[in-house]
Enzyme design. Sequence first.
Site, PDB file in Angstrom:
ATOM      1  N   ASP A  34      -2.965 -11.423  -1.734  1.00 30.54           N
ATOM      2  CA  ASP A  34      -2.546 -10.839  -0.457  1.00 30.54           C
ATOM      3  C   ASP A  34      -2.036 -11.975   0.418  1.00 30.54           C
ATOM      4  O   ASP A  34      -2.542 -13.096   0.308  1.00 30.54           O
ATOM      5  CB  ASP A  34      -3.751 -10.147   0.227  1.00 30.54           C
ATOM      6  CG  ASP A  34      -3.321  -9.053   1.190  1.00 30.54           C
ATOM      7  OD1 ASP A  34      -2.603  -9.371   2.155  1.00 30.54           O
ATOM      8  OD2 ASP A  34      -3.686  -7.896   0.978  1.00 30.54           O
ATOM      9  N   GLY A  39      -3.115  -7.091   5.761  1.00 37.87           N
ATOM     10  CA  GLY A  39      -4.431  -7.001   5.128  1.00 37.87           C
ATOM     11  C   GLY A  39      -5.478  -7.770   5.910  1.00 37.87           C
ATOM     12  O   GLY A  39      -5.149  -8.545   6.817  1.00 37.87           O
ATOM     13  N   SER A  78       2.323  -4.019   0.549  1.00 38.02           N
ATOM     14  CA  SER A  78       3.422  -3.553   1.411  1.00 38.02           C
ATOM     15  C   SER A  78       2.851  -3.076   2.736  1.00 38.02           C
ATOM     16  O   SER A  78       1.805  -2.434   2.757  1.00 38.02           O
ATOM     17  CB  SER A  78       4.180  -2.370   0.787  1.00 38.02           C
ATOM     18  OG  SER A  78       5.194  -1.930   1.683  1.00 38.02           O
ATOM     19  N   ALA A 117       2.845   1.139  -6.541  1.00 34.18           N
ATOM     20  CA  ALA A 117       2.506   2.105  -5.505  1.00 34.18           C
ATOM     21  C   ALA A 117       3.782   2.582  -4.853  1.00 34.18           C
ATOM     22  O   ALA A 117       4.373   1.892  -4.025  1.00 34.18           O
ATOM     23  CB  ALA A 117       1.599   1.456  -4.467  1.00 34.18           C
ATOM     24  N   TYR A 148      11.442   0.980   4.539  1.00 36.09           N
ATOM     25  CA  TYR A 148      10.317   1.296   3.639  1.00 36.09           C
ATOM     26  C   TYR A 148      10.788   2.234   2.529  1.00 36.09           C
ATOM     27  O   TYR A 148      10.582   1.977   1.344  1.00 36.09           O
ATOM     28  CB  TYR A 148       9.210   1.941   4.466  1.00 36.09           C
ATOM     29  CG  TYR A 148       7.937   2.247   3.709  1.00 36.09           C
ATOM     30  CD1 TYR A 148       7.144   1.228   3.197  1.00 36.09           C
ATOM     31  CD2 TYR A 148       7.503   3.569   3.554  1.00 36.09           C
ATOM     32  CE1 TYR A 148       5.961   1.517   2.523  1.00 36.09           C
ATOM     33  CE2 TYR A 148       6.320   3.868   2.895  1.00 36.09           C
ATOM     34  CZ  TYR A 148       5.548   2.835   2.389  1.00 36.09           C
ATOM     35  OH  TYR A 148       4.367   3.126   1.723  1.00 36.09           O
ATOM     36  N   LYS A 152      11.065   1.328  -1.461  1.00 38.70           N
ATOM     37  CA  LYS A 152      10.244   2.040  -2.441  1.00 38.70           C
ATOM     38  C   LYS A 152      11.127   2.753  -3.474  1.00 38.70           C
ATOM     39  O   LYS A 152      10.759   2.854  -4.646  1.00 38.70           O
ATOM     40  CB  LYS A 152       9.318   3.031  -1.739  1.00 38.70           C
ATOM     41  CG  LYS A 152       8.212   2.359  -0.937  1.00 38.70           C
ATOM     42  CD  LYS A 152       7.227   1.645  -1.862  1.00 38.70           C
ATOM     43  CE  LYS A 152       6.037   1.073  -1.125  1.00 38.70           C
ATOM     44  NZ  LYS A 152       5.108   0.371  -2.021  1.00 38.70           N
TER      45      LYS A 152
END
Length: 326
Positions: A34, A39, A78, A117, A148, A152
């Site tokens: 990370d 995070g 992300s 993900a 985003y 993705k």
Amino acid sequence: MARKTILITGAAGFLGSHLCDRFIKEDYKVIAMDNLITGDLRNIEHLFKLENFEFYNHDVSKFVYVPGDLDYILHFASPASPIDYLKIPIQTLKVGSLGTHNLLGLARAKKARMLIASTSEVYGDPNVNPQPEEYWGNVNPVGPRGVYDEAKRFQEAITMAYHTFHGLETRIVRIFNTYGPRMRLNDGRVLPAFIGQALRGEPLTMFGDGSQTRSFCYVDDLIEGIFRLLHSDYAQPMNIGNPDEITIKQFGDEIIKLTGTDQEMISLPLPTDDPKQRRPDITKARAILGWEPKVSRSEGLKITYEYFKSLPEKEILHKDFTYYNK
Ligand code: UDP
């Protein structure tokens, strides 16, 4: 059986940290990565003492290397809330595109299976409801959510290309709205926003008239679905989410009841390109993984509320949409 090794990116985040817990519980060696922009190390602090856990502070949009064998890679790094990608749009694009490319290269070198993900955002503001995996979506590439959504969508495309061109074992999970302990209270999403407002005695900020819908999945259910998908042989995208759809206004009423706040909802302008409806079609997950969500919204919300209530008071009062402690 020899212990398997798994690399989890975004490991200090909401979903990443729950994945670390799950794979530690299953006796994997977990290599956590990370860069701590969104995070928080507190989410995985309890794992540092374990001999089968390692942590790298690294940005996966730069070249990624880890020594030794790798059996699996889970790419969960992300930013993932609309507020985050408005604040850090370039990093959002880079981690989904360059980061995914780096990790696919690593997976190839290590002959590891890679799960990425993805998100219900690939469906954009959907014209069909519920959304099956075959739906191609309705995305505005240059709107605020485009950084985003398109990262993705690119991520899915490059992952599928590595699968078909290089024969890499890949899995793609499309994650719908998920909640639970370790969500950031100040990430701007509707659930922490409403609960934070209730805890501070402020009115709940409903965007628009609240008629837009979402379907909220409790984190333990999501992790179980991902675990099963990783170990399946299904390489096409798979929706994992809870199909129990609710309007944001009804959701606000539930939070008011749950928290016992004396506040009401106020209406603020609806953000640009805010999807009007969202609900997963989970026919495939049911048939292929034998999976469906088990935790009701009332159970899940109670656990999540207790978690937010237990946070230090200064964190609850810190209501700017910034990264606490950063
Ligand atoms: N929303 C809201 N009030 C808030 C934050 C969000 O009414 O303080 C609405 C938002 O407009 C959207 C829904 O709640 O329709 C879910 O928003 P969120 O940011 O949680 O995630 P999204 O599903 O839009 O990515």
